[in-house]
Design a protein around this motif. Sequence first.
Motif, PDB file in Angstrom:
ATOM      1  N   VAL A 101       1.462  13.251  -5.851  1.00 18.17           N
ATOM      2  CA  VAL A 101       1.398  12.879  -4.445  1.00 18.17           C
ATOM      3  C   VAL A 101       0.136  12.043  -4.267  1.00 18.17           C
ATOM      4  CG1 VAL A 101       1.243  13.673  -2.063  1.00 18.17           C
ATOM      5  CG2 VAL A 101       2.610  14.965  -3.716  1.00 18.17           C
ATOM      6  N   TYR A 102       0.294  10.882  -3.691  1.00 15.92           N
ATOM      7  CA  TYR A 102      -0.824   9.959  -3.499  1.00 15.92           C
ATOM      8  C   TYR A 102      -1.274  10.038  -2.044  1.00 15.92           C
ATOM      9  CZ  TYR A 102      -0.232   7.993  -8.121  1.00 15.92           C
ATOM     10  OH  TYR A 102      -0.176   7.828  -9.483  1.00 15.92           O
ATOM     11  N   TYR A 103      -2.565  10.266  -1.872  1.00 15.30           N
ATOM     12  CA  TYR A 103      -3.156  10.413  -0.546  1.00 15.30           C
ATOM     13  C   TYR A 103      -4.117   9.271  -0.260  1.00 15.30           C
ATOM     14  CZ  TYR A 103      -1.527  15.256  -0.863  1.00 15.30           C
ATOM     15  OH  TYR A 103      -0.757  16.392  -0.989  1.00 15.30           O
ATOM     16  N   CYS A 104      -4.073   8.813   0.959  1.00 13.24           N
ATOM     17  CA  CYS A 104      -5.023   7.845   1.457  1.00 13.24           C
ATOM     18  C   CYS A 104      -6.110   8.595   2.226  1.00 13.24           C
ATOM     19  CB  CYS A 104      -4.301   6.864   2.374  1.00 13.24           C
ATOM     20  SG  CYS A 104      -5.350   5.669   3.209  1.00 13.24           S
ATOM     21  N   ALA A 105      -7.345   8.153   2.064  1.00 18.36           N
ATOM     22  CA  ALA A 105      -8.463   8.787   2.760  1.00 18.36           C
ATOM     23  C   ALA A 105      -9.406   7.713   3.284  1.00 18.36           C
ATOM     24  CB  ALA A 105      -9.218   9.722   1.823  1.00 18.36           C
ATOM     25  N   ALA A 106     -10.062   8.017   4.393  1.00 20.44           N
ATOM     26  CA  ALA A 106     -11.000   7.068   4.997  1.00 20.44           C
ATOM     27  C   ALA A 106     -12.355   7.724   5.183  1.00 20.44           C
ATOM     28  CB  ALA A 106     -10.465   6.570   6.333  1.00 20.44           C
TER      29      ALA A 106
END
Length: 122
Positions: free
Chosen positions: A93-98
């Motif tokens: 599962v690929y997560y985007c984070a800021a």
Amino acid sequence: QVQLVESGGGLVQAGGSLRLSCVASTRTWRTTVLAWFRQAPGKEREFVALSDWSSEHTNSANPVKGRFTMSGDNAKNTMYLEISSLTPEDTAVYYCAAGSTLSIQGGDYHYWGQGTQVTVSP
């Protein structure tokens, strides 16, 4: 509150490519850096790549160097992760984070998306 929405995951054969997208609802001083992390079944979350919105500062993990590339579309508040030469080991599962720092540590990021599944078949 900033919301991040990922998309673009799916099932792909080994050697194939995908483009993941991360759309930010807004941009603030707390979202100057976007990063991608991934978590495979039974494994800890790991850093994949990061970039600031200007693509002036980037970094990527050794296992993906030369295969994964980040790019941004400032007008759309969207950051992309182009992933190629995929192997079953990239299944996760690929997560985007800021966040606001060029960090490879997930704990340094303020906002997270829900994730998008990437599955690579042999």
